[in-house]
Enzyme design. Sequence first.
Site, PDB file in Angstrom:
ATOM      1  N   GLY A   1      41.394  24.943  -0.837  1.00  0.00           N
ATOM      2  CA  GLY A   1      39.958  25.172  -0.866  1.00  0.00           C
ATOM      3  C   GLY A   1      39.229  23.882  -1.180  1.00  0.00           C
ATOM      4  O   GLY A   1      39.845  22.849  -1.459  1.00  0.00           O
ATOM      5  N   VAL A   2      37.903  23.947  -1.135  1.00  0.00           N
ATOM      6  CA  VAL A   2      37.092  22.756  -1.367  1.00  0.00           C
ATOM      7  C   VAL A   2      36.695  22.704  -2.832  1.00  0.00           C
ATOM      8  O   VAL A   2      36.483  23.727  -3.459  1.00  0.00           O
ATOM      9  CB  VAL A   2      35.828  22.809  -0.484  1.00  0.00           C
ATOM     10  CG1 VAL A   2      35.010  21.541  -0.650  1.00  0.00           C
ATOM     11  CG2 VAL A   2      36.212  23.011   0.971  1.00  0.00           C
ATOM     12  N   GLY A   3      36.614  21.514  -3.392  1.00  0.00           N
ATOM     13  CA  GLY A   3      36.114  21.401  -4.751  1.00  0.00           C
ATOM     14  C   GLY A   3      36.918  20.396  -5.559  1.00  0.00           C
ATOM     15  O   GLY A   3      37.888  19.817  -5.074  1.00  0.00           O
ATOM     16  N   ASN A   4      36.482  20.213  -6.796  1.00  0.00           N
ATOM     17  CA  ASN A   4      37.084  19.167  -7.611  1.00  0.00           C
ATOM     18  C   ASN A   4      38.515  19.490  -8.016  1.00  0.00           C
ATOM     19  O   ASN A   4      39.371  18.603  -8.040  1.00  0.00           O
ATOM     20  CB  ASN A   4      36.223  18.934  -8.864  1.00  0.00           C
ATOM     21  CG  ASN A   4      34.881  18.328  -8.489  1.00  0.00           C
ATOM     22  OD1 ASN A   4      34.786  17.577  -7.511  1.00  0.00           O
ATOM     23  ND2 ASN A   4      33.853  18.670  -9.238  1.00  0.00           N
ATOM     24  N   VAL A   5      38.785  20.749  -8.343  1.00  0.00           N
ATOM     25  CA  VAL A   5      40.146  21.107  -8.755  1.00  0.00           C
ATOM     26  C   VAL A   5      41.096  20.943  -7.575  1.00  0.00           C
ATOM     27  O   VAL A   5      42.179  20.368  -7.696  1.00  0.00           O
ATOM     28  CB  VAL A   5      40.190  22.538  -9.320  1.00  0.00           C
ATOM     29  CG1 VAL A   5      41.637  22.933  -9.613  1.00  0.00           C
ATOM     30  CG2 VAL A   5      39.353  22.647 -10.579  1.00  0.00           C
TER      31      VAL A   5
ATOM     32  N   GLU B   1      41.220  24.601   6.150  1.00  0.00           N
ATOM     33  CA  GLU B   1      39.913  24.857   6.721  1.00  0.00           C
ATOM     34  C   GLU B   1      39.091  23.576   6.743  1.00  0.00           C
ATOM     35  O   GLU B   1      38.427  23.252   7.706  1.00  0.00           O
ATOM     36  CB  GLU B   1      39.251  25.871   5.778  1.00  0.00           C
ATOM     37  CG  GLU B   1      38.218  26.758   6.315  1.00  0.00           C
ATOM     38  CD  GLU B   1      37.781  27.716   5.214  1.00  0.00           C
ATOM     39  OE1 GLU B   1      38.270  28.851   5.213  1.00  0.00           O
ATOM     40  OE2 GLU B   1      36.977  27.327   4.349  1.00  0.00           O
TER      41      GLU B   1
ATOM     42  N   ASN C   1      28.555  31.542  -3.697  1.00  0.00           N
ATOM     43  CA  ASN C   1      28.573  30.967  -2.344  1.00  0.00           C
ATOM     44  C   ASN C   1      29.025  31.978  -1.299  1.00  0.00           C
ATOM     45  O   ASN C   1      28.374  32.175  -0.288  1.00  0.00           O
ATOM     46  CB  ASN C   1      29.505  29.761  -2.277  1.00  0.00           C
ATOM     47  CG  ASN C   1      29.066  28.642  -3.202  1.00  0.00           C
ATOM     48  OD1 ASN C   1      27.876  28.486  -3.476  1.00  0.00           O
ATOM     49  ND2 ASN C   1      30.011  27.891  -3.693  1.00  0.00           N
TER      50      ASN C   1
ATOM     51  N   GLY D   1      37.102  31.167   3.513  1.00  0.00           N
ATOM     52  CA  GLY D   1      38.375  31.499   4.135  1.00  0.00           C
ATOM     53  C   GLY D   1      39.439  31.903   3.133  1.00  0.00           C
ATOM     54  O   GLY D   1      40.599  32.094   3.514  1.00  0.00           O
TER      55      GLY D   1
ATOM     56  N   LYS E   1      30.964  27.231 -18.840  1.00  0.00           N
ATOM     57  CA  LYS E   1      29.765  27.154 -19.693  1.00  0.00           C
ATOM     58  C   LYS E   1      30.123  26.799 -21.140  1.00  0.00           C
ATOM     59  O   LYS E   1      29.762  27.526 -22.091  1.00  0.00           O
ATOM     60  CB  LYS E   1      28.983  28.486 -19.660  1.00  0.00           C
ATOM     61  CG  LYS E   1      28.497  28.891 -18.277  1.00  0.00           C
ATOM     62  CD  LYS E   1      27.173  28.244 -17.920  1.00  0.00           C
ATOM     63  CE  LYS E   1      26.750  28.637 -16.506  1.00  0.00           C
ATOM     64  NZ  LYS E   1      25.789  27.707 -15.923  1.00  0.00           N
TER      65      LYS E   1
END
Lengths: 515, 515
Positions: B273-277, B298, B388, B392, B412
């Site tokens: 997936g997309v993102g920092n992790v 993807e 969001n 996928g 948080k």
Amino acid sequence: MSAINHEERVRHEGLREKIMTAEQAATFISHDMNVGMSGFTGAGYPKAIPAALAERMKAAQARGEEFKIGLLTGASTAAECDGVLAEANGIKMRTPYQSEAALRKQINAGETHYFDMHLSHVAQQSTFGFYGDMHVAVVEVAGILPDGRLIPSTSIGTNNAWLNNADKIILEVNSRQSLLLEGMHDIFDDIGVPPYRKPIPITTPGERVGSPYLTCDLDKVVAVVLTDSPDRNSKFADPDECSNKIASYIIDFFHEEVKKGRMPANLLPIQSGVGNVANAVLAGLQASPFENLTGYTEVLQDGMLDLIMSGKMTQASATAMSLSPDALDRFNANIEELRKRIILRPQEITNHPEVSRRLGVLAINAMIECDLYGNVNSTHVMGTNMMNGLGGSGDFARNAFTSMFVSPSVAKGGAISCITPMVSHVDHTEHDVMVIVTEQGLADLRGLSPRQRAQKIIDNCAHPDYRPMLQDYYDRAAQTAGMQTPHILSEALSWHQRYVETGDMRVKKGLALAV
Amino acid sequence: MSAINHEERVRHEGLREKIMTAEQAATFISHDMNVGMSGFTGAGYPKAIPAALAERMKAAQARGEEFKIGLLTGASTAAECDGVLAEANGIKMRTPYQSEAALRKQINAGETHYFDMHLSHVAQQSTFGFYGDMHVAVVEVAGILPDGRLIPSTSIGTNNAWLNNADKIILEVNSRQSLLLEGMHDIFDDIGVPPYRKPIPITTPGERVGSPYLTCDLDKVVAVVLTDSPDRNSKFADPDECSNKIASYIIDFFHEEVKKGRMPANLLPIQSGVGNVANAVLAGLQASPFENLTGYTEVLQDGMLDLIMSGKMTQASATAMSLSPDALDRFNANIEELRKRIILRPQEITNHPEVSRRLGVLAINAMIECDLYGNVNSTHVMGTNMMNGLGGSGDFARNAFTSMFVSPSVAKGGAISCITPMVSHVDHTEHDVMVIVTEQGLADLRGLSPRQRAQKIIDNCAHPDYRPMLQDYYDRAAQTAGMQTPHILSEALSWHQRYVETGDMRVKKGLALAV
């Protein structure tokens, strides 16, 4: 031990020497083993070993010894299999599906660990050792050929994988199963090891791509047990008014879809869950003008057999037959002809996402409840108790051209609404549910936002007793900040809670609606 | 209107005559139309038409007229697309994915109907009219060949379907996109109409099975608009301690799986997936001893580009590139070489269950929260607000060889536990989630019953602040009747409720744990 027919049924010399009693054969199974048994919706499960094994378990327990196994099957079996083992408190772990009262009780009492999974995944995940080693396979067959190939029984399920994966194999040869089943099966399971896999070559429901026989390493066969017992035969209820209404909405929907050019005049391959409502839908298709239907499903039940026998359905692919006694007689009387139109495959193939997505199945599955937003619970009663399991519903719903979930709008004489503010367990998310049908009507949820879905489900599917309660919940929820999927968190599961406490989801007169 | 490069970029005579301003082109779009735009994770979306269209909307609204469209894309776009249209309050219906702040606000305020769906389904369901007619396609391309074939931009998404399905087509030719992209794409979408479909012939991530060009009926092209603007370029955060820990657990897990013989030494195709992790996991692979990796994913983001450039990854298939400004420079400087190893396909193919199941992808996706039993929420904040969308994640998780979901254990500043008694929304059911990873550790849930999963998730993944609270909930729930999935219905969502009310899921000192 029955002596009948064993010359005819066990035609391999070496295996004939391994014929023994179930009691003798059961000694190959001991505490803590994983056992892969045949059986799918009460068809083709072992008839003798489980009882003999249960006796061994009870004897061990009487001696103060533990004796529990991990039990893997194709799907559900029957009282003579899951039932006797559960009554002996002998199942430590169970997967992937069950529907037997004694076992269900063990599961919900916390005595048995039940791992509920997609049926298409069983072979792959077991083969790669996700559930540990497979010590013994116990597989019912209709007969053994001189060269050791096996004529499968009334279900295939995951038998091919159990035979491949197990250290030892016990075969039950059941002379009650027709030898004329020979040629009805299509064992294709050479799908390779990722990432080096080839496409599965099936492009029509009736296409044969494998062998009619199961095979195994004959050196692994430690016992052959002769049996002569029928499969579990469940009689379906005759379609009632509720089922007939549900069926009529679905058939109207199919007509509309054909008219819109979304599917051909003979529809797309039909996948139908097991049960009375599903059977009524199939009966409704019998009375419909649709012709040249096809089926790509998991279980062939009475309604689909009738479609085939009347010529309405030209090809049906399944992994098991679950027929009532009457239907079984019709099946056996016409088996030569039916063999041209019915194919029994491994469940990895019947339920494979690749094939169902390619063919574009019309998936019709039962549910326990759905919520305002189209999330479906197929497995849990009031969020915590297991009913049967997921089965293949997820395999098909996710990949279907159109996925439908059906249920009467109420249960327990109206005390339970099958439409709730929030389902108490999610087996099929809002993303996988296109159409909801109850006897009140049909809600086509495709392309709708959650808020649009909620109003359509309330209007079209909810029972009139519950419609105002649902509308009230939704209207109040829609006052909150989050308008994608309005919920009142403190109240979302209150209907279930109320049922647990009072035996009725309806608010008693004189009480406020909110909790 | 930029005049630069249009000789070089628009080489088809007829289409050159259709060059006009965005303002002129936007007049082809009117109220109530469905518009299919290009764009996938901020790559390849139209840069000029949305703003011009937003102006038309605002002008119409100033005249007291309604002007809202249904907007379909590949996935998320950017402020210049979703943002300007949302700010004009011009989106009536949106699908399948978004991540833009202004649009998110509209959705959660109930101004826009958002239909959140699996990305692999978009082309099929739109083509068969499940969402109504497609009136106008607005597709960014890098250039137009003399014969009218189109050089795709930095994403394919569902562009092929929009071009096929729309009544009218507007092309944005963006001279900021490299013409050297030519040849990097593989447009295969001839998968047929059910039930007459053939297998998708892809058997390795890098296999080319289609054409490098998009095509369309040139008579449907009503406008060509020239642009010269960059894609949205998000800079990824450098991996922090939390992300690095998550990455290290995953890499240890991969080592173990290889050791057990479940996958080859070069792993299975990676979907991330997309993102920092996710980016940190890819960075972790960079530092690992694994070689000859492949990707079937993807979105190609920085971490995967680095793996390719270092030679660690030999092939990567995606439908879009989402690169930071620095990574984009590296990409453009090496594009000739990268074209041999990177393939951009339609999202129907990158996300297709047939291919990901066949290849056996290792799916690594982010989550918002998971619960004690392994159900995952990827989309909703406190059950009601959309973040969001699903993207996928479901396409891959369901069909992966191993599906993993990752998140820091708290959000948080600790006020939110990402492990909760019951998730407030389910996007991936317990049946589709094999492994959960937080910075606390990894929980391998395969083959475990819900009760076994709960203890493992508490022990391995929960933050120490929340571990006693989760244990307390679970222990009390396990006193109830239903032991398959123990829950206290009146308390299951109370952590979310408490957060909404107090801004903290933790119980304040002096208060009882139970609600």
